[in-house]
Design a protein around this motif. Sequence first.
Motif, PDB file in Angstrom:
ATOM      1  N   ASP A  51       0.847  -1.197   0.000  1.00 43.19           N
ATOM      2  CA  ASP A  51       0.000   0.000   0.000  1.00 43.19           C
ATOM      3  C   ASP A  51       0.882   1.247   0.000  1.00 43.19           C
ATOM      4  O   ASP A  51       0.564   2.250  -0.647  1.00 43.19           O
ATOM      5  N   PHE A  52       1.998   1.152   0.738  1.00 46.20           N
ATOM      6  CA  PHE A  52       2.940   2.263   0.835  1.00 46.20           C
ATOM      7  C   PHE A  52       4.359   1.740   0.664  1.00 46.20           C
ATOM      8  O   PHE A  52       4.740   0.737   1.281  1.00 46.20           O
ATOM      9  N   VAL A  53       5.126   2.431  -0.155  1.00 48.05           N
ATOM     10  CA  VAL A  53       6.529   2.111  -0.365  1.00 48.05           C
ATOM     11  C   VAL A  53       7.358   3.275   0.171  1.00 48.05           C
ATOM     12  O   VAL A  53       7.046   4.439  -0.107  1.00 48.05           O
ATOM     13  N   ILE A  54       8.391   2.960   0.940  1.00 51.13           N
ATOM     14  CA  ILE A  54       9.325   3.985   1.407  1.00 51.13           C
ATOM     15  C   ILE A  54      10.677   3.684   0.784  1.00 51.13           C
ATOM     16  O   ILE A  54      11.258   2.616   1.006  1.00 51.13           O
ATOM     17  N   LEU A  55      11.178   4.616  -0.019  1.00 47.53           N
ATOM     18  CA  LEU A  55      12.430   4.419  -0.739  1.00 47.53           C
ATOM     19  C   LEU A  55      13.588   5.007   0.059  1.00 47.53           C
ATOM     20  O   LEU A  55      13.625   6.215   0.325  1.00 47.53           O
ATOM     21  N   ALA A  79      12.700   8.872   0.429  1.00 45.62           N
ATOM     22  CA  ALA A  79      13.600   9.491   1.406  1.00 45.62           C
ATOM     23  C   ALA A  79      14.900   9.973   0.771  1.00 45.62           C
ATOM     24  O   ALA A  79      15.745  10.547   1.459  1.00 45.62           O
ATOM     25  N   SER A  80      15.083   9.736  -0.518  1.00 42.32           N
ATOM     26  CA  SER A  80      16.277  10.238  -1.211  1.00 42.32           C
ATOM     27  C   SER A  80      16.060  11.691  -1.600  1.00 42.32           C
ATOM     28  O   SER A  80      14.994  12.270  -1.365  1.00 42.32           O
ATOM     29  N   ALA A 294      10.753  11.694   9.887  1.00 45.31           N
ATOM     30  CA  ALA A 294       9.898  12.411   8.936  1.00 45.31           C
ATOM     31  C   ALA A 294       9.156  11.451   8.025  1.00 45.31           C
ATOM     32  O   ALA A 294       7.981  11.658   7.701  1.00 45.31           O
ATOM     33  N   ALA A 295       9.842  10.385   7.589  1.00 49.73           N
ATOM     34  CA  ALA A 295       9.198   9.403   6.716  1.00 49.73           C
ATOM     35  C   ALA A 295       8.044   8.705   7.424  1.00 49.73           C
ATOM     36  O   ALA A 295       6.968   8.494   6.841  1.00 49.73           O
ATOM     37  N   VAL A 296       8.241   8.356   8.687  1.00 49.18           N
ATOM     38  CA  VAL A 296       7.173   7.698   9.452  1.00 49.18           C
ATOM     39  C   VAL A 296       6.025   8.673   9.705  1.00 49.18           C
ATOM     40  O   VAL A 296       4.854   8.297   9.604  1.00 49.18           O
ATOM     41  N   GLN A 297       6.337   9.925  10.005  1.00 48.71           N
ATOM     42  CA  GLN A 297       5.291  10.931  10.175  1.00 48.71           C
ATOM     43  C   GLN A 297       4.474  11.072   8.892  1.00 48.71           C
ATOM     44  O   GLN A 297       3.231  11.121   8.928  1.00 48.71           O
ATOM     45  N   ASN A 298       5.149  11.095   7.740  1.00 43.94           N
ATOM     46  CA  ASN A 298       4.434  11.190   6.468  1.00 43.94           C
ATOM     47  C   ASN A 298       3.571   9.952   6.213  1.00 43.94           C
ATOM     48  O   ASN A 298       2.443  10.060   5.732  1.00 43.94           O
ATOM     49  N   LEU A 299       4.121   8.780   6.525  1.00 42.73           N
ATOM     50  CA  LEU A 299       3.344   7.545   6.373  1.00 42.73           C
ATOM     51  C   LEU A 299       2.080   7.600   7.216  1.00 42.73           C
ATOM     52  O   LEU A 299       0.977   7.270   6.743  1.00 42.73           O
TER      53      LEU A 299
END
Length: 313
Positions: A51-55, A79-80, A294-299
């Motif tokens: 559902d969600f990909v974090i790069l 995240a790049s 920040a990535a987890v907050q965005n997720l």
Amino acid sequence: MIRVFIDGAAGTTGLEIRERLAGRKEIEQITLDDATRKNSKKRKEALNAADFVILCLPDDAAREAVEMVTNPATRIIDASSAHRVAEGWTYGFAELEPSQAGAIAGAARVTNPGCYPTAFLALVRPLVRAGLIPVDFPLSYNAASGYSGGGRNMIEEFEDETKRGHTRTAFRAYGLGLAHKHVPEMQKHARMEHPPIFLPSVARTYRGMIGEVPLPLHALPRKPSLATIETALADAYKDSAVVKLVPADDTQLIMIEENAGTDRMTLRVFGNAERGQARLVATLDNLGKGAGGAAVQNLNIMAGLDPVAGLVL
């Protein structure tokens, strides 16, 4: 239950994100073992099953991964630095604008901010928005990061005495050609006409960051007072659980490690009223609010969950 795949989970930022997601019952992580995580077919399957990909990849690899996503339901957090000024991507700094969290919530493609720009924008953008800093005003930004910000190679450079290029230095400046890759991101999202003069450095500490923007208040058209600057920043973050303005004491010693190990960011306004000068200071963790946090907050925001779930505040 949402399914999340971290592409690049073995890297520094990927490990930070995995740690924050571990044990959360509303999240199922899709994982690949060491034997398959570099297999293109398996990666593509995982990318499109999520559902969600974090790069958490180098820039070119992140662009390649985006091209591999063919499932229209898969939403991406990168995240790049590959997409931070790219069209069609929502900037993932939830506190940047009053409407930013809403934009992130509805976005299919979100680009995580850089750690250095996060501090700069937190200090500058509210003042530009309030008209206290003109859009054509020349700004400079001095910042130091823990060496983990340079990824595995820099970590080894500071920690592994057997590695070629090993250094024992306590502090070093870099980016001396004034062409650091974060500068376009800072200029665009602060909405400035000119790039700031950026003075980055790295310190012998694993994690942590301190950023400063000096302001000659007497040279600004409205000649704002220190109290006016402080009020504008306080108003911008009054409802934030992550970014906080705290009272400044001239006797304080602000440490680069102040927020290390957390996902918060602390702002302060120092200055000399008689001279009409201010020092705007931000501290954060380059791996926390500057990356994994920040990535987890965005997720969380994109998935409609508690925005600070899994964060250390």
